[in-house]
Design an enzyme around this catalytic site. Structure first.
Site, PDB file in Angstrom:
ATOM      1  CG  HIS A 123      -2.879  -1.756   7.104  1.00 52.94           C
ATOM      2  ND1 HIS A 123      -1.612  -2.018   6.633  1.00 52.94           N
ATOM      3  CD2 HIS A 123      -3.047  -0.421   6.970  1.00 52.94           C
ATOM      4  CE1 HIS A 123      -1.044  -0.905   6.224  1.00 52.94           C
ATOM      5  NE2 HIS A 123      -1.895   0.087   6.432  1.00 52.94           N
ATOM      6  CG  HIS A 145      -0.669   1.312   9.665  1.00 53.18           C
ATOM      7  ND1 HIS A 145      -0.859   2.123   8.551  1.00 53.18           N
ATOM      8  CD2 HIS A 145      -0.866   2.099  10.751  1.00 53.18           C
ATOM      9  CE1 HIS A 145      -1.171   3.355   8.971  1.00 53.18           C
ATOM     10  NE2 HIS A 145      -1.170   3.365  10.290  1.00 53.18           N
ATOM     11  CD  GLU A 186      -1.243   1.181   3.342  1.00 55.06           C
ATOM     12  OE1 GLU A 186      -2.410   1.360   3.013  1.00 55.06           O
ATOM     13  OE2 GLU A 186      -0.713   1.760   4.286  1.00 55.06           O
ATOM     14  CG  ASN A 187       2.800   2.850   2.639  1.00 57.22           C
ATOM     15  OD1 ASN A 187       2.669   2.025   3.537  1.00 57.22           O
ATOM     16  ND2 ASN A 187       2.130   3.981   2.633  1.00 57.22           N
ATOM     17  CG  HIS A 189      -1.720   5.337   2.559  1.00 53.97           C
ATOM     18  ND1 HIS A 189      -2.113   6.664   2.551  1.00 53.97           N
ATOM     19  CD2 HIS A 189      -0.931   5.177   3.655  1.00 53.97           C
ATOM     20  CE1 HIS A 189      -1.568   7.282   3.590  1.00 53.97           C
ATOM     21  NE2 HIS A 189      -0.856   6.405   4.279  1.00 53.97           N
TER      22      HIS A 189
END
Length: 267
Positions: A154, A179, A39-40, A69
């Site tokens: 997360h 996370h 997600e990043n 995100h």
């Protein structure tokens, strides 16, 4: 059966480390299935793109999970509807593009369920994670609907992650947190056989503030001149866990923290 779970991939540094090393690391560690929280992974350090997902799949990733995100790169909303190997948290408010759970079958015809959840404390608003989890476990059973179940939780706080671990104990193969980008030193098998670690850490440059440029982050904390957070670009460390799974029970025989390369490499 050996499963490798890798924590949040951060920016170009984390992506490059995976693309250049995952295939050889799979062979070296005799890995059968790989799950990565992506997600990043975008260049900006938030969200991910179709191109990144496709690159990950080509280099040996079987499933990509996400978190708060997930929608930060807008092109992903259409892609996630057509790609079942990309998951978003199941307890996002419905209806939402994509899905939060899927069962995958590997080359050995083993069925691996992957469930993506997001915490409620200090996170974006989403459905109650314990209510969604309770409903999920009423509808899905280990060794009936899948041979193994991996849960990516997360979340922001350790107590909520601990609680989810115990909630799934004996009903999942692995519960692992994502996370916070810092790997916790508590990999263990819970009383009823579920492997657990509070946070897998990140795949990114640890000479940073949770993956972001440290000088800019310090300036922001000290209310000095700064810009929007942006990823550090040094040599990344891959962080996560490796789990040895018991095909008869669907539970874990062994879990060990996984760290490869970069600033955090084992000494």
């Amino acid at each position: 059966m050996r499963i490798l779970f890798l924590g949040d991939v951060v920016g170009n540094s984390g992506c490059s480390k995976i693309l250049n090393n995952l295939l050889s690391q799979k062979d070296l560690n005799k890995i059968d299935f790989v799950i990565v929280n992506g997600e990043n992974a975008a260049e900006a350090g938030v969200g991910l793109t179709k191109e990144i997902c496709e690159d990950f799949f080509k280099c040996g990733v079987d499933v990509i999970t996400t978190g708060n995100h997930v929608w930060d790169q807008k092109d992903i909303m259409k892609f996630i509807d057509n790609e079942n190997r990309l998951l978003r948290p199941k307890n996002l408010f419905e209806p939402a593009p994509g899905k939060g759970f899927e069962v995958f079958q590997n080359e050995k015809n083993v069925k691996i369920g992957v469930l993506n959840l997001m915490g409620n404390v200090f996170m974006k608003k989403c459905d109650d994670v314990f209510e969604i989890s309770e409903k999920f476990l009423k509808e899905h059973k280990l060794k009936e609907d899948y041979d193994f179940l991996v849960v990516d939780f997360h979340g922001e706080i350790t107590s909520e992650k601990n609680a989810i671990g115990y909630f799934f104990d004996g009903k999942a193969t692995l519960v692992v947190g994502t996370h916070t980008h810092i790997p916790t030193n508590d990999a263990r098998i819970l009383k009823n056989g579920t492997a657990y670690q509070t946070d897998a850490g990140m795949c990114g440059d640890y000479d940073s503030v949770i993956g972001m440029n440290k000088d800019n982050s310090l300036n922001r904390f000290m209310k000095k001149e700064s810009t929007k957070h942006f990823p550090a670009t040094g040599d990344a460390t891959l962080s996560g866990v490796i789990v040895d799974c018991d095909i008869k029970t669907g539970l874990a025989n062994k879990i060990e923290s996984y760290v490869f390369g970069g600033q955090l490499k084992n000494t």
